[in-house]
Design a protein around this motif. Structure first.
Motif, PDB file in Angstrom:
ATOM      1  N   LEU A 143       0.903  -1.322  -0.079  1.00 59.67           N
ATOM      2  CA  LEU A 143       0.048  -0.017   0.086  1.00 59.67           C
ATOM      3  C   LEU A 143       0.878   1.372   0.040  1.00 59.67           C
ATOM      4  CD1 LEU A 143      -2.735   1.672   0.324  1.00 59.67           C
ATOM      5  CD2 LEU A 143      -2.457   1.094   2.672  1.00 59.67           C
ATOM      6  N   TRP A 144       2.052   1.043   0.724  1.00 56.70           N
ATOM      7  CA  TRP A 144       2.848   2.451   0.911  1.00 56.70           C
ATOM      8  C   TRP A 144       3.584   2.894  -0.316  1.00 56.70           C
ATOM      9  CZ3 TRP A 144       0.649   3.747   4.946  1.00 56.70           C
ATOM     10  CH2 TRP A 144       0.315   2.759   5.825  1.00 56.70           C
ATOM     11  N   PRO A 145       3.959   2.204  -1.442  1.00 63.72           N
ATOM     12  CA  PRO A 145       4.321   2.774  -2.389  1.00 63.72           C
ATOM     13  C   PRO A 145       3.434   3.481  -3.374  1.00 63.72           C
ATOM     14  CG  PRO A 145       5.312   0.665  -2.213  1.00 63.72           C
ATOM     15  CD  PRO A 145       4.246   0.772  -1.171  1.00 63.72           C
ATOM     16  N   THR A 146       2.148   2.813  -3.421  1.00 59.47           N
ATOM     17  CA  THR A 146       1.113   3.499  -4.275  1.00 59.47           C
ATOM     18  C   THR A 146       0.274   4.644  -3.486  1.00 59.47           C
ATOM     19  OG1 THR A 146       0.580   1.337  -4.936  1.00 59.47           O
ATOM     20  CG2 THR A 146      -0.991   2.990  -5.316  1.00 59.47           C
ATOM     21  N   LEU A 147       0.452   4.777  -2.300  1.00 59.79           N
ATOM     22  CA  LEU A 147       0.006   5.812  -1.611  1.00 59.79           C
ATOM     23  C   LEU A 147       0.977   7.086  -1.430  1.00 59.79           C
ATOM     24  CD1 LEU A 147      -2.449   6.976   0.175  1.00 59.79           C
ATOM     25  CD2 LEU A 147      -0.981   6.074   2.321  1.00 59.79           C
ATOM     26  N   GLY A 148       2.106   6.779  -1.546  1.00 57.27           N
ATOM     27  CA  GLY A 148       3.305   7.879  -1.789  1.00 57.27           C
ATOM     28  C   GLY A 148       3.032   8.289  -2.995  1.00 57.27           C
ATOM     29  N   PHE A 149       3.007   7.526  -3.812  1.00 62.97           N
ATOM     30  CA  PHE A 149       2.982   8.056  -5.320  1.00 62.97           C
ATOM     31  C   PHE A 149       1.703   8.927  -5.591  1.00 62.97           C
ATOM     32  CE2 PHE A 149       0.840   7.672  -9.846  1.00 62.97           C
ATOM     33  CZ  PHE A 149       2.028   8.296 -10.350  1.00 62.97           C
ATOM     34  N   GLY A 150       0.422   8.361  -4.969  1.00 68.31           N
ATOM     35  CA  GLY A 150      -1.009   9.136  -5.058  1.00 68.31           C
ATOM     36  C   GLY A 150      -0.805  10.451  -4.577  1.00 68.31           C
ATOM     37  N   LEU A 151      -0.158  10.694  -3.367  1.00 77.91           N
ATOM     38  CA  LEU A 151      -0.281  11.755  -2.463  1.00 77.91           C
ATOM     39  C   LEU A 151       0.819  12.744  -3.410  1.00 77.91           C
ATOM     40  CD1 LEU A 151      -0.093  10.518   0.981  1.00 77.91           C
ATOM     41  CD2 LEU A 151      -1.960  11.663  -0.185  1.00 77.91           C
ATOM     42  N   VAL A 152       1.842  12.362  -3.665  1.00 80.20           N
ATOM     43  CA  VAL A 152       3.043  13.295  -4.393  1.00 80.20           C
ATOM     44  C   VAL A 152       2.314  13.685  -5.650  1.00 80.20           C
ATOM     45  CG1 VAL A 152       5.337  13.341  -5.432  1.00 80.20           C
ATOM     46  CG2 VAL A 152       5.086  12.201  -2.999  1.00 80.20           C
ATOM     47  N   GLN A 153       1.740  12.764  -6.423  1.00 78.05           N
ATOM     48  CA  GLN A 153       1.482  13.011  -7.784  1.00 78.05           C
ATOM     49  C   GLN A 153       0.295  14.105  -7.731  1.00 78.05           C
ATOM     50  OE1 GLN A 153      -1.175  10.262  -9.611  1.00 78.05           O
ATOM     51  NE2 GLN A 153      -0.442  10.822 -11.791  1.00 78.05           N
ATOM     52  N   GLY A 154      -0.723  13.925  -6.836  1.00 77.57           N
ATOM     53  CA  GLY A 154      -1.862  14.654  -6.576  1.00 77.57           C
ATOM     54  C   GLY A 154      -1.612  16.204  -6.159  1.00 77.57           C
ATOM     55  N   GLY A 155      -0.821  16.034  -5.137  1.00 74.66           N
ATOM     56  CA  GLY A 155      -0.260  17.317  -4.550  1.00 74.66           C
ATOM     57  C   GLY A 155       0.608  18.376  -5.429  1.00 74.66           C
TER      58      GLY A 155
END
Length: 414
Positions: A143-155
């Motif tokens: 979950l953590w790699p995907t969550l990190g990607f989503g947060l950084v990409q979205g922000g």
């Protein structure tokens, strides 16, 4: 559940990017859509190749450090597939010009193809971190790699696009990819208990991985290509039906997340089975859970269909069309869930070529039928055809799984 949550995180990030670009400028959103039309199948092919790693790593769950040589081999294979995917993304401006995309849209792409090509290479460089973690029984950590990607990409998208346009979106994608790759590598390092490093390629071992991974990647490409043809055929009907088809396709992806997560989680369980009964038992449990999860999602969708479709369109005629076709779409999704579990089961048995053959038959027939069906019966006919194709896949994938699972424990699988 962690796999499903990872999918949701990825979807939220994608929806946020689309929303920000749509608010920025229509031409910008159009250019982004053209580029991602190539990015999606390219990255999906890489993902398909990486998922083929699962049955090779799963036997090392009790001794993760011994999986390191296999992980190194997988990295060589994934980088080869990722390089081809990155080259395809770089060619988007040329392809767009050749197919008649307006020059204004092509010019708007700017450096975005270069950033996204870099993202594909980064994604491939992880060597299938998510697949490795699931195979080693550490699905919670994926979950953590995907969550990190989503947060950084979205922000970063929300921060950079207003002033930089698609260049800002490209920076957001690439930066998110860097964060995801680093977090994924760290989690794999912790899972195996030693540095992964890299060694010289072992052609014979890489070829064993390729015999499972490449057919799986080809299967994903076939599915995306044919579903794209279905969307094109739906576009020849009417604006109302085209919009309804788009909404139905989005809803399908939402209710399929649980079944796909279960199918992925089942791969190491089937791969670790020591006899036919064990492999088939794991396959039955996964199929039951996947179809049950899809039916639960379908029931919720039937109850909340009206308010939910209003989130996608404010046209009453489109909403009525979607609600009218909802039962047919849900039947198609339930069948798709069942065949997906059998397909992943074949991957676990290292027989993804059997799944490729099934898709070539079922989706080949679907491809031949979409244009005449759309002209005669519209999107009702198209969704009926997709339901029939998924039903045929259930039969073909089921027969393939039954045949190949009979060999578990009776012979050495290569």
């Amino acid at each position: 559940m962690p796999i499903c949550l990872a999918m949701i995180a990825g979807m939220i990030g994608s929806l946020l990017v689309t929303s920000v670009l749509g608010q920025h400028d229509t031409v910008t959103l159009a250019a982004y859509a053209v580029v991602t039309a190539v990015l999606n199948p390219a990255s999906s092919a890489v993902m398909g190749a990486l998922r083929g790693l699962g049955p090779f790593v799963a036997p090392f769950r009790d001794d993760p450090a011994s999986a390191v040589p296999v992980i190194r081999d997988a990295r060589w294979l994934s980088l080869s597939v990722g390089t081809m995917g990155a080259l395809a993304v770089l060619c988007v401006p040329l392809l767009a010009t050749a197919t008649g995309v307006p020059g204004q849209v092509v010019a708007e792409m700017g450096l975005l193809p270069w950033f996204l090509a870099g993202y594909v290479l980064l994604f491939a460089s992880t060597g299938g971190a998510g697949t490795i973690l699931v195979a080693l029984g550490r699905s919670r950590n994926m979950l953590w790699p995907t969550l990190g990607f989503g947060l950084v990409q979205g922000g970063l998208t929300a921060l950079l696009v207003p002033s930089m346009g698609l260049t800002g979106a490209g920076i957001a994608w690439l930066t998110g990819g860097v964060v995801s790759a680093l977090v994924g590598a760290l989690n794999v390092r912790l899972a195996v208990g030693r540095p992964i490093g890299q060694s010289r390629p072992r052609p014979r071992e890489i070829a064993k991985l390729a015999r499972v991974s490449i057919p799986l990647a080809a299967t994903v490409l076939i599915k995306f290509a044919v579903l794209g043809a279905v969307t094109f055929a739906a576009g020849t009907t009417s604006p109302r039906d085209t919009a309804a088809h788009a909404v139905l396709t989005t809803l399908t992806s939402l209710i399929m997340m649980m079944s796909l997560a279960i199918a992925q989680a089942a791969v190491p369980e089937i791969a670790r089975a020591t006899d036919t009964a064990g492999a088939r038992r794991a396959g039955r449990v996964a199929a039951l859970l996947a179809v049950s999860g899809t039916l639960v999602m379908a029931a919720l969708l039937l109850v909340a269909g009206g308010p939910l479709t209003a989130l996608f369109t404010d046209d009453p005629a489109v909403r009525d069309r979607v609600l009218g076709l909802l039962p047919l779409m849900l039947l198609s999704a339930a069948l798709d869930a069942a065949q997906a579990v059998r397909g992943f089961g074949l991957t676990a048995l290292k027989r993804s070529s059997s799944s490729l053959g099934s898709f070539a038959v079922a989706y080949g027939l679907l491809l031949l039928s979409v244009v005449p069906v759309a002209r005669t019966w519209g999107i009702t006919g198209l969704w009926t055809a997709m339901t029939a194709a998924n039903a045929l896949l259930v039969v073909l994938q089921g027969l393939g799984f039954h045949r190949h699972s009979a060999r578990v424990g009776a012979a050495v699988t290569v």
